[in-house]
Design an enzyme around this catalytic site. Sequence first.
Site, PDB file in Angstrom:
ATOM      1  CB  CYS A 186      -1.002  -0.009   1.133  1.00 18.01           C
ATOM      2  SG  CYS A 186      -2.430   1.003   0.765  1.00 18.01           S
ATOM      3  CG  HIS A 189      -3.441  -3.030   4.084  1.00 19.48           C
ATOM      4  ND1 HIS A 189      -2.244  -2.589   4.602  1.00 19.48           N
ATOM      5  CD2 HIS A 189      -3.921  -1.993   3.354  1.00 19.48           C
ATOM      6  CE1 HIS A 189      -2.024  -1.347   4.189  1.00 19.48           C
ATOM      7  NE2 HIS A 189      -3.023  -0.975   3.446  1.00 19.48           N
TER       8      HIS A 189
HETATM    9  N1  GLN Z   1      -2.037   6.958   2.192  1.00 18.99           N
HETATM   10  C1  GLN Z   1      -2.149   6.130   1.039  1.00 18.99           C
HETATM   11  C2  GLN Z   1      -3.528   6.224   0.382  1.00 18.99           C
HETATM   12  O1  GLN Z   1      -4.409   6.641   0.961  1.00 18.99           O
HETATM   13  C3  GLN Z   1      -1.851   4.679   1.424  1.00 18.99           C
HETATM   14  C4  GLN Z   1      -2.856   4.128   2.394  1.00 18.99           C
HETATM   15  C5  GLN Z   1      -2.414   2.794   2.993  1.00 18.99           C
HETATM   16  O2  GLN Z   1      -1.246   2.453   3.122  1.00 18.99           O
HETATM   17  N2  GLN Z   1      -3.395   2.010   3.440  1.00 18.99           N
HETATM   18  O3  GLN Z   1      -3.691   5.812  -0.707  1.00 18.99           O
END
Ligand code: GLN
Length: 245
Positions: A92, A190
């Site tokens: 992510c 995740h």
């Molecule tokens: N901040 C990034 C987004 O919103 C990644 C989010 C995350 O790692 N879950 O896309």
Amino acid sequence: MNVTVGHLYPDYLNIYADRGNIAVLTERARLRGHELRVVPIGLAGAVPNGIDLFYVGGGQDREQALVSGDLEKKGEALGAAVEDGAAFLAVCGGYQLLGRFYRDRAGAELPGIGLLPLHTVAGERRMIGDVLLECEWAGRTLAGFENHAGRTHLDEGAEPLGRVLAGFGNDGESGFEGCRQGRVYGTYLHGPLLPRNPWFADRVLADALAHATGGEVELEPLADELEAQAHAVSAARARARGGRY
Ligand code: GLN
């Protein structure tokens, strides 16, 4: 065999239990008689030599902004290590920073290290929910959970990690998720990802062991009954409700 994991920014990029992926790799290595050593790599720390697998988790825009400048300084050393055959798993927010840049919701452009042929731009609505992918390159599926504002655009000819069967994936439109290039894997999944996808955990572990030994490594299969059940539950949830705002 000893295998060393370089865990980038464990104090900043670690949401949705992404740290759990390291626990899975450690246990699956132990069950095959290997020892997995984890070296945290933080802000201002140098990239140590001898890392077989780099790992970076996800995080909110704020945390990404706190590490991206430092990551950019490490970019050359990380690129050289990957060139030398080290593996890399990025989840992510970490995945986004392996591309050229991430333009966050405030419009700030966070530099990436360009290890993967892609860039990301945050959109208005977050893409949240269970995800199921088809990974034709492995003849397997991957199941997990996504929560991101970023829309990731792969360059022409770039390899996605999988085709979206349920969920949003990279941008909610292309029908693809993640990116893979040699032993470098980026994904929005995740959960953590690896407990419910043991084949992929073994793939990443085998790549790390291949770097440690200098030769291809076959891992004897494990029973993985509980893991298979976790995958089935996650896949069913994704089919039932993935990919809906
Ligand atoms: N901040 C990034 C987004 O919103 C990644 C989010 C995350 O790692 N879950 O896309």
